[in-house]
Write an enzyme that holds these catalytic residues in place. Structure first.
Site, PDB file in Angstrom:
ATOM      1  N   SER A  91     -47.639 -76.621 -30.693  1.00  0.00           N
ATOM      2  CA  SER A  91     -47.845 -77.478 -29.525  1.00  0.00           C
ATOM      3  C   SER A  91     -48.150 -78.914 -29.938  1.00  0.00           C
ATOM      4  O   SER A  91     -49.013 -79.158 -30.793  1.00  0.00           O
ATOM      5  CB  SER A  91     -48.995 -76.947 -28.665  1.00  0.00           C
ATOM      6  OG  SER A  91     -48.641 -75.749 -28.033  1.00  0.00           O
ATOM      7  N   ASP A 135     -49.527 -82.965 -19.411  1.00  0.00           N
ATOM      8  CA  ASP A 135     -49.930 -82.259 -20.628  1.00  0.00           C
ATOM      9  C   ASP A 135     -49.674 -83.104 -21.870  1.00  0.00           C
ATOM     10  O   ASP A 135     -49.203 -82.613 -22.895  1.00  0.00           O
ATOM     11  CB  ASP A 135     -49.213 -80.912 -20.752  1.00  0.00           C
ATOM     12  CG  ASP A 135     -49.857 -80.006 -21.799  1.00  0.00           C
ATOM     13  OD1 ASP A 135     -51.042 -80.235 -22.122  1.00  0.00           O
ATOM     14  OD2 ASP A 135     -49.189 -79.085 -22.301  1.00  0.00           O
ATOM     15  N   HIS A 188     -53.413 -80.100 -23.905  1.00  0.00           N
ATOM     16  CA  HIS A 188     -54.146 -78.847 -24.113  1.00  0.00           C
ATOM     17  C   HIS A 188     -54.566 -78.642 -25.569  1.00  0.00           C
ATOM     18  O   HIS A 188     -55.374 -77.772 -25.865  1.00  0.00           O
ATOM     19  CB  HIS A 188     -53.331 -77.644 -23.611  1.00  0.00           C
ATOM     20  CG  HIS A 188     -52.122 -77.312 -24.433  1.00  0.00           C
ATOM     21  ND1 HIS A 188     -50.840 -77.712 -24.091  1.00  0.00           N
ATOM     22  CD2 HIS A 188     -51.987 -76.594 -25.563  1.00  0.00           C
ATOM     23  CE1 HIS A 188     -49.987 -77.251 -24.977  1.00  0.00           C
ATOM     24  NE2 HIS A 188     -50.658 -76.577 -25.890  1.00  0.00           N
TER      25      HIS A 188
END
Length: 402
Positions: free
Chosen positions: A238, A161, A131
């Site tokens: 992230s 992911d 993402h």
């Protein structure tokens, strides 16, 4: 038009001139082989440290004295924090992306995003979250020394992911070391390095709060066996590494649980053992090969009020896909149709009760079992057919892209 096509396909063109490496040549794969050899002589993982409670001392130069050293007393925990950061931070990078979107008047406008990644191979491969780089038209990596470099997308996998990008290997001096996420225990120290809110090279600490959690990503994909930690993780973290006290990567910081939009003490990381297998496939093939069974089904519990199937557990196979592992193994789908309410339902197929000893109660249970399998593995499917239980061996094949 040709220039526009070349710009959109620039990552594919780059990979054409720079062929993909073999799995055996990847740095993080060779680390595993070395670690396995060392384990034969390793001491137990959790041992009492004689000086655990004793304060440490380090010498630092004083700005106000000439030639004199100043003694700073630090705890054992602080020593771990300092050592881990010094060991790893140079391999952690900031990732800035540019994506294209449409405004109210349907005009194309660029949007910028940020995340974190870490260098896993001396050839310039960087592991991050899908993402972070999804739909990115432009990717820029900032190294720990402030140097900015363009990056190309090597491969990404929305299901896990995870994604791998690449920079030139001329600028690689540091590579992270992988740990073993299968040996983690709740209560162990956990450290995270990332770029929260664009603030580069930020260290946060906490513990492993829980293991084997399941989370749902933004695109409604479930990821199992994730690590829960209370090490602060914020937007921009992230794709960054979650580390143990040895400075080894044990997970990839992925998401947080929040009701306010900010950190609330619950963060999640993908285990590194799971991530390294996916990273190896993305680097060597550009995709992730996943096995499938090839059936559509419905839980028996949803039919118990309408049909007597002879068993009160499992999933009823409605359809078998042609050429699938299930079809090749001889599993059976529905052979006649009944009407339940406003729906036509094929019945008469096998009822799957377990796969390799794992109970199957919902259709999603098959996916959970197969996520831990590889293409080419053989599994035993326990079924109920014609009033009796049977064991059917099935060889798993790669799931088609369509």
């Amino acid at each position: 038009i040709l220039l526009m096509i070349a710009w959109v396909k620039k990552d594919e063109i780059s990979l054409f001139f720079n062929p993909r490496p073999s799995v055996e040549s990847l740095d993080f794969i060779r680390q595993n082989e070395i670690r396995d050899q060392q384990r034969q002589n390793d001491l137990p993982r959790f041992v009492a440290q004689e000086d655990l409670q004793k304060p440490k001392t380090i010498n630092a130069s004083s700005a106000n004295t000439e030639g004199q050293g100043k003694t700073i007393i630090v705890s054992s925990d602080e020593v771990i924090n300092v050592n881990v950061f010094e060991k790893v931070h140079a391999a952690v990078v900031n990732i800035a992306t540019t994506t294209l979107s449409y405004n109210f008047w349907m005009q194309v406008i660029p949007q910028e995003g940020q995340g974190t990644g870490f260098i896993i191979d001396s050839r310039g491969y960087i592991l991050t979250n899908n993402h972070v780089v999804e739909n990115a038209r432009d990717i820029t990596v900032t190294l720990s020394n402030g140097q900015k470099l363009p990056a190309t997308l090597v491969g990404r996998d929305a299901t896990s992911d995870l994604a791998v990008i690449k920079i030139t290997d001329e600028n690689i001096n540091d590579v992270v070391e992988f740990g073993d996420s299968s040996t983690l225990q709740v209560g162990q120290k956990a450290l995270a390095i990332g770029n929260p809110f664009g603030l580069g090279q930020t260290l946060t600490t906490g513990i492993i709060s829980a293991l084997n959690r399941s989370i749902i990503t933004e695109d409604n994909t479930q990821i199992d066996d994730v690590i829960q930690t209370d090490a602060p993780i914020n937007p921009g973290n992230s794709g960054g590494p979650l580390l143990n006290s040895n400075g080894e990567v044990i997970g990839i910081n992925t998401s947080i649980f929040t009701t306010s939009g900010g950190y609330q003490g619950i963060g999640f990381a993908i285990p590194i053992n799971q991530a390294k297998e996916i990273a190896a496939q993305l680097i060597t093939t550009g995709k992730v090969a996943r096995p499938w069974l090839g059936v559509t089904s419905i839980p028996v519990t949803e039919l118990s009020g309408y049909l007597n199937l002879g068993i009160d557990r499992g999933i009823l196979v409605i359809q078998i896909y042609q050429g699938s592992p299930a079809a090749q193994a001889g599993l059976r789908g529905g052979d006649r149709t009944v009407i339940i309410g406003r729906y036509r339902l094929p019945i008469g197929g096998d009822i799957i009760t377990a796969i390799d000893g794992v109970t199957i109660s919902e259709s999603d249970d098959i996916d959970r079992v197969l996520r831990k399998k590889k293409v080419g593995d053989r599994v035993i499917v326990n079924i109920f057919r014609d009033g009796r239980l049977m064991d059917i061996p099935v060889k798993l094949t790669e799931k088609p892209t369509n």
